[in-house]
Design a protein around this motif. Structure first.
Motif: not given
Length: 231
Positions: A215-222
């Protein structure tokens, strides 16, 4: 499900209950317009004012959206999901932050409380997710991924946490759909085998780290502004 004629006591509450049940059971899917006040009044055997009050209450709770001159549409299938939609709207970053809070704890509990049957079901769902990715089936991928995340939380056997997460079903599904498009087409999907292994090994710290990590990866992508498909 067909609506039944109500009794003559507590009419508004009864109509609210029947409309809420119809929405929860899929009689009118999210985004669909419900029958007119006149049609509902005839079906339920009550006055239009009673129906209007019930619709107003469900609109305030986030299940319905009244569009002047157009009709009333289903906005969410539960009050919790409706509340999240009102708070987050289209802000994917906020949705991912809420998911992180719930899913990290859900994974931690799952590693401690899961049963062998739970683990088998998690494996089935993750296999289905991977098949959908390999076949470039976005709709199947979204469905399997959403069910996998729900099952992780369910495996913790904390009923309150499970029901809170269940209330976010539409929001979670939308966030999965929004974040999965690029890594499906580019074959760089964020995997969940590490999470499954941590739960299988009954390692709560590693399970929590795995859940928070993707989820941290998705947040960084966002936050980096990676493009997502429109519409």
């Amino acid at each position: 499900m067909p609506l039944a004629t109500t009794r003559r006591t507590g009419l508004v509450d009864q109509v609210i209950g029947q409309l809420r049940d119809a929405i929860a059971q899929g009689e009118w899917p999210v985004g669909q317009r419900i029958p007119t006040e006149t049609a509902l009044a005839e079906t339920l055997g009550v006055g239009r004012n009673t129906v209007r009050e019930a619709i107003r209450a469900l609109s305030h709770s986030g299940l319905l959206e009244v569009r002047q001159g157009d009709g009333t549409y289903v906005r969410a299938t539960s009050e919790v999901s409706g509340a999240v939609r009102r708070l987050c709207g289209s802000e994917l970053r906020e949705v991912l932050q809420v998911r992180r809070s719930l899913e990290v704890e859900g994974a931690r509990l799952a590693a401690t409380a899961r049963s062998d049957e739970d683990l088998a079901r998690l494996t089935e769902l993750l296999d289905a997710r991977d098949r959908a990715q390999n076949e470039n089936s976005h709709e199947d991928f979204v469905r399997a991924d959403t069910e996998f995340h729900f099952m992780v939380v369910h495996c913790g056997h904390n009923r309150l946490l499970t029901e809170l997460y269940r209330g976010l079903t539409e929001t979670v599904t939308a966030s999965v759909a929004a974040t999965s498009y690029d890594h499906l087409t580019e074959r760089v999907a964020i995997g969940h085998r590490g999470l499954l292994t941590a739960i299988a090994d009954r390692d709560p710290a590693r399970a929590a780290a795995e859940a928070g990590g993707f989820l941290d990866q998705l947040l960084l992508r966002e936050e980096s502004g990676s493009p997502r498909p429109q519409g």
